[in-house]
Enzyme design. Structure first.
Site, PDB file in Angstrom:
ATOM      1  N   TRP A 105      -6.433   3.064 -12.697  1.00 36.02           N
ATOM      2  CA  TRP A 105      -7.005   1.814 -12.173  1.00 36.02           C
ATOM      3  C   TRP A 105      -7.902   1.171 -13.229  1.00 36.02           C
ATOM      4  O   TRP A 105      -8.258   0.006 -13.140  1.00 36.02           O
ATOM      5  CB  TRP A 105      -7.777   2.079 -10.871  1.00 36.02           C
ATOM      6  CG  TRP A 105      -9.057   2.870 -10.996  1.00 36.02           C
ATOM      7  CD1 TRP A 105      -9.257   3.966 -11.784  1.00 36.02           C
ATOM      8  CD2 TRP A 105     -10.299   2.622 -10.348  1.00 36.02           C
ATOM      9  NE1 TRP A 105     -10.550   4.430 -11.645  1.00 36.02           N
ATOM     10  CE2 TRP A 105     -11.217   3.631 -10.767  1.00 36.02           C
ATOM     11  CE3 TRP A 105     -10.761   1.671  -9.449  1.00 36.02           C
ATOM     12  CZ2 TRP A 105     -12.540   3.695 -10.317  1.00 36.02           C
ATOM     13  CZ3 TRP A 105     -12.074   1.741  -9.000  1.00 36.02           C
ATOM     14  CH2 TRP A 105     -12.946   2.747  -9.435  1.00 36.02           C
ATOM     15  N   ASP A 106      -8.250   1.956 -14.251  1.00 35.95           N
ATOM     16  CA  ASP A 106      -9.051   1.453 -15.371  1.00 35.95           C
ATOM     17  C   ASP A 106      -8.456   0.151 -15.919  1.00 35.95           C
ATOM     18  O   ASP A 106      -9.174  -0.757 -16.326  1.00 35.95           O
ATOM     19  CB  ASP A 106      -9.081   2.473 -16.520  1.00 35.95           C
ATOM     20  CG  ASP A 106      -9.598   3.848 -16.109  1.00 35.95           C
ATOM     21  OD1 ASP A 106      -9.402   4.227 -14.946  1.00 35.95           O
ATOM     22  OD2 ASP A 106     -10.171   4.544 -16.961  1.00 35.95           O
ATOM     23  N   GLU A 160     -15.305  10.856  -7.297  1.00 39.11           N
ATOM     24  CA  GLU A 160     -14.395  12.005  -7.161  1.00 39.11           C
ATOM     25  C   GLU A 160     -15.114  13.310  -6.850  1.00 39.11           C
ATOM     26  O   GLU A 160     -14.475  14.356  -6.745  1.00 39.11           O
ATOM     27  CB  GLU A 160     -13.587  12.154  -8.450  1.00 39.11           C
ATOM     28  CG  GLU A 160     -12.675  10.982  -8.711  1.00 39.11           C
ATOM     29  CD  GLU A 160     -12.023  11.026 -10.089  1.00 39.11           C
ATOM     30  OE1 GLU A 160     -12.540  11.732 -10.976  1.00 39.11           O
ATOM     31  OE2 GLU A 160     -11.007  10.330 -10.266  1.00 39.11           O
ATOM     32  N   LYS A 219     -20.699  10.523  -8.317  1.00 41.13           N
ATOM     33  CA  LYS A 219     -20.275  10.494  -9.718  1.00 41.13           C
ATOM     34  C   LYS A 219     -20.386   9.105 -10.329  1.00 41.13           C
ATOM     35  O   LYS A 219     -20.777   8.939 -11.475  1.00 41.13           O
ATOM     36  CB  LYS A 219     -18.826  10.978  -9.787  1.00 41.13           C
ATOM     37  CG  LYS A 219     -18.248  11.046 -11.182  1.00 41.13           C
ATOM     38  CD  LYS A 219     -16.803  11.548 -11.180  1.00 41.13           C
ATOM     39  CE  LYS A 219     -16.248  11.643 -12.589  1.00 41.13           C
ATOM     40  NZ  LYS A 219     -14.811  11.935 -12.632  1.00 41.13           N
ATOM     41  N   GLN A 220     -19.988   8.086  -9.576  1.00 37.48           N
ATOM     42  CA  GLN A 220     -19.873   6.749 -10.182  1.00 37.48           C
ATOM     43  C   GLN A 220     -19.936   5.671  -9.098  1.00 37.48           C
ATOM     44  O   GLN A 220     -19.889   5.978  -7.912  1.00 37.48           O
ATOM     45  CB  GLN A 220     -18.552   6.647 -10.934  1.00 37.48           C
ATOM     46  CG  GLN A 220     -17.321   6.726 -10.071  1.00 37.48           C
ATOM     47  CD  GLN A 220     -16.065   7.061 -10.876  1.00 37.48           C
ATOM     48  OE1 GLN A 220     -15.723   8.218 -11.035  1.00 37.48           O
ATOM     49  NE2 GLN A 220     -15.385   6.039 -11.369  1.00 37.48           N
TER      50      GLN A 220
HETATM   51  C1  BGC Z   1     -13.070   8.641 -13.373  1.00 42.31           C
HETATM   52  C2  BGC Z   1     -11.967   7.742 -12.888  1.00 42.31           C
HETATM   53  C3  BGC Z   1     -11.234   7.170 -14.090  1.00 42.31           C
HETATM   54  C4  BGC Z   1     -10.740   8.283 -14.993  1.00 42.31           C
HETATM   55  C5  BGC Z   1     -10.087   7.751 -16.253  1.00 42.31           C
HETATM   56  C6  BGC Z   1     -12.489   9.714 -14.290  1.00 42.31           C
HETATM   57  O1  BGC Z   1     -13.515  10.514 -14.784  1.00 42.31           O
HETATM   58  O2  BGC Z   1     -13.726   9.257 -12.288  1.00 42.31           O
HETATM   59  O3  BGC Z   1     -12.510   6.695 -12.115  1.00 42.31           O
HETATM   60  O4  BGC Z   1     -10.162   6.409 -13.658  1.00 42.31           O
HETATM   61  O5  BGC Z   1     -11.839   9.083 -15.375  1.00 42.31           O
HETATM   62  O6  BGC Z   1     -10.956   6.972 -16.994  1.00 42.31           O
END
Ligand code: BGC
Length: 759
Positions: free
Chosen positions: A362-363, A502, A615-616
């Site tokens: 999704w990045d 996550e 986490k984010q």
């Molecule tokens: C993040 C995801 C991201 C992936 C790739 C993971 O650590 O939690 O949101 O898509 O890294 O960058």
């Protein structure tokens, strides 16, 4: 094959190409422990190939990867990953069997300079060997942006205090393996088919094929040495050792006299030309390169970069180091996107490192696509077309998992199947069952949102109605089938899902996912209703092709109306997922010297999933994307609530907190988050730059500047809105975007006024 570089160019004219300091990232000390980081930082890509910034002579600690975007292989590993290819960088000099190398000699002077204006890696060394002989080596390397199959290296070698014979060895190394320092992931993705001379006269050539799908790749190179423009290389010898291909020769040298070594490299794959003709194309490419000459090629290459910068540069009148860091991020992004190939995408680490195997997440849609849509719409178009090309695979994926419509894989490579591995290795070496592929479904909403955003920004209705609408319908169908009707509550729910955070997986009713699913359902419905009114025949065509009906449209609406959106009772705070508020609540109280959250001590007793630490950006990400669905107060309350609980374990987080923070009036914090994001790789803040550059973060940095501090927005009618909110101390910010087919240069000022000029 006749090979000759036509002009005597090698010195001053090439050196004169080096950019001014504001575009130079230096490495002024060699520290073998930092080498992997610099290999990522100094990686060169040209929209086709990517090569890490490893040293030509080889070093003990190195992951010298050479990739071509789209060349994936699985073999024994967990996923189809970018296959590392025979590395053609090798150049080694010997005097009387002593290697003149940074790890073999005393380093008297050392400087590498990564020139992000021109995409050139400069190098300058003075080395002293065990017998006191001193050698100066200066040169540079580039992956041609003009002719994307070419890489060039020039090394000017001067013996400072000795005469003698230098043996030069040029190598292409086909023995390199993926994940060379990770025992569980190590894998060799290619088989060597040919290891031979490039022509009867000179050069070397390796042809390999990927192991799964037998895709052929040919890498050729040719080295020459010049003194005052005349070739001075002695008899050439060709040597092949299994998977290594070597060409070597002697050159007589005299103290104080400079020799220019030039290596011409070319690569083709079966994706470019017929497999029987790969060697022919490689040979022709090298011949043309030598005939054109190194200097002309590098000048053309620089011109291509100046065109890219002409569009993509961001200029801040002060804050020079920050400005350089922002440019560094833009450099890597724009070097990777392709304006000619819609069967490739951009991996989470670009082509700069091995983490995530070159996969698309999704990045792309939420972090990088906005940059490309505004700055390089032709690249953006290929990124959205890539998803369209893999729509059938996404449909199969949905079907396999028991759903309808299209479910895009969490990690996508070349064929659209799920490539997220079921196991990952933790930093302590333990093997960890990873469920993101099973539950992290919000990527399908991100793909849909990407279509909406790309169309809104570029106005590309041709894409929208011929391709995008089909993606939107199928992802909406996926969400409709993913939602469960819960009779007791009279509502729809999405159970067992992982949101952007996550660290809590799986959960029920991740509010981010539920909102985005609802958005997808309603957006399709709205677009189809509009189409029915505006262009009935196209509407019928779309319905016929997708077997969509009014009944199905009503069903989408019904689900959207009743989808569960968890919220704190009596307050504005959305509940990140059902049950989140029952977790052990933890607030981040300590920050390090960089003002960065320190993991609370509670994590020594409890695993993070038992706490409210995340986490984010998750709810905050939602408020960023669907801003219009929330009041300013709701955004502010949620930002403050979740900001105190976010540890930014992902590089995707700081940029989003920066922009949303700014919208809530927290300008100081927004600026600090911007610095964090801009320097993530240059200062190795996430401690994993060795694995590659954080591509989503790079796109996020651009968004902070343009959407955040400059306040740029294209509304749903396609109108451009600019509402600057400049940080303290910045007087002027300048950047360019495309809008309505026009190229605009935008200046914003410290009093939050702005000026738009068409250029
Ligand atoms: C993040 C995801 C991201 C992936 C790739 C993971 O650590 O939690 O949101 O898509 O890294 O960058």
């Amino acid at each position: 094959m006749e090979i000759k570089d036509s002009i005597n160019i090698f010195e001053d004219k090439i050196k004169a190409l080096k950019s001014e300091n504001e575009f130079i990232i230096p490495e002024s000390l060699y520290n073998e422990k930092e080498n992997l980081k610099f290999e990522s930082l100094f990686a060169l890509s040209n929209s086709y190939l990517g090569i890490r910034g490893s040293h030509e002579e080889g070093t003990k600690i190195s992951l010298p990867y050479f990739y071509i975007n789209g060349v994936f292989d699985k073999s024994e590993t967990f996923m189809r990953e970018l296959a590392t290819l025979p590395n053609p960088l090798g150049i080694r000099f010997y005097i009387e069997k002593e290697l003149i190398g940074i790890e073999d000699c005393e380093i008297l002077e050392y400087l590498r300079e990564f020139d992000i204006k021109n995409g050139i890696l400069w190098k300058s060394l003075i080395l002293r060997d065990s017998k006191g002989r001193e050698t100066k080596i200066e040169g540079c390397r580039f992956a041609s942006r003009k002719n994307i199959h070419r890489i060039g290296i020039i090394y000017n070698l001067t013996p400072i205090n000795y005469d003698g014979i230098i043996e030069v060895e040029s190598e292409t190394d086909g023995s390199i393996i993926n994940f060379a320092d990770a025992p569980r992931f190590k894998v060799k993705h290619t088989v060597t088919l040919k290891n031979e001379k490039l022509s009867d006269f000179a050069g070397n050539y390796i042809e390999v094929s990927t192991r799964d799908r037998n895709l052929h790749i040919g890498v050729g190179s040719y080295i020459d040495a010049f003194k005052d423009g005349e070739s001075v290389l002695g008899n050439r010898n060709f040597n092949s050792f299994g998977e290594k291909s070597l060409e070597f020769a002697d050159v007589k040298v005299k103290a104080g006299e400079k020799i220019n070594f030039v290596k011409y490299i070319a690569v083709y794959t079966e994706n470019d030309v017929h497999k029987e003709e790969i060697k022919k194309y490689v040979t022709k490419e090298i011949t043309d390169f030598t005939e054109k000459g190194f200097y002309k090629e590098i000048v053309d290459h620089c011109l291509e970069y100046s065109k890219l910068w002409d569009m993509a540069d961001i200029k801040i009148d002060c804050d020079k180091e920050l400005n350089k860091a922002i440019r560094f991020n833009i450099f890597h992004l724009m070097s990777t996107g392709s304006s000619t190939n819609d069967s490739i995408n951009i991996g989470a680490k670009l082509l700069t490192g091995e983490e995530y195997g070159g996969h698309t997440f999704w990045d792309t849609e939420l972090f990088m696509l906005p940059f490309f849509s505004y700055v390089f719409p032709d690249i953006a178009k290929n990124l959205v077309r890539y998803r369209f090309n893999l729509l059938d695979a996404a449909k199969e994926n949905a079907q396999k998992n028991g759903y309808k419509g299209a479910q895009y894989p969490w990690e996508s490579a070349d064929d659209g199947t799920e490539q997220c591995p079921a196991y990952t290795i933790e930093p302590d070496g333990s093997c960890y069952r990873c469920y993101v592929a099973d539950y992290e479904h919000h990527v399908s909403a991100a793909v849909a949102y990407g279509i909406y955003n790309y169309t809104r920004i570029t106005g590309d209705l041709e894409f929208f109605y011929n391709k995008g609408i089909y993606i939107l319908i199928e992802t909406a169908r996926f969400w409709a089938s993913r939602c469960e009707y819960i009779e007791k509550e009279d509502r729809y729910e999405i159970r067992k899902v992982t949101g952007p955070d996550e660290w809590h997986e799986p959960v029920d009713n991740n509010v981010y996912t539920n909102y985005l699913a609802r958005w997808n359902l309603l957006y399709v419905k709205r677009k189809l209703d509009e189409l029915k009114k505006d262009n009935y025949s196209l509407y019928s065509h779309v319905l016929e092709k997708t077997e969509f009906s009014d009944k199905e449209a009503a069903k989408l609406q019904a689900i959207a109306d009743k989808i569960y959106l968890p919220k704190m009772a009596g307050r504005n705070i959305l509940e990140q997922f059902e049950g989140y508020f029952d977790l052990k609540d933890c607030i981040i109280e300590k920050y390090d010297e960089n003002d960065w959250p320190i993991r609370p001590d509670i994590l020594k007793e409890l695993t993070v999933d038992k706490t409210s630490l995340i986490k984010q950006a998750d709810v905050v990400m939602l408020m960023y994307l669907l801003e219009n669905e929330f009041s300013a107060e709701e955004i502010k309350d949620n930002y403050h609530y979740y900001e105190k609980r976010t540890l930014h374990g992902s590089s995707l987080s700081p940029a989003i907190y920066s922009i949303v923070g700014l919208r809530t009036g927290d300008k100081g914090k927004a600026y600090r988050y911007l610095r964090r994001a801009a320097f993530i790789d240059l200062l190795n803040l996430q401690k994993n730059t060795r694995e590659g550059i954080h591509a989503a973060n790079a796109g996020g940095v651009w968004q902070v500047i343009v959407f955040g501090f400059a306040g740029v927005k294209t509304d749903d009618k396609g109108e451009l809105i600019i509402a600057p909110n400049m940080p303290e101390g910045w007087k002027n910010l300048n950047f360019k975007i495309w809008h309505n087919g026009k190229r605009l240069s935008i200046n914003t000022y410290d009093d939050n006024s702005y000026k738009i000029e068409e250029i």
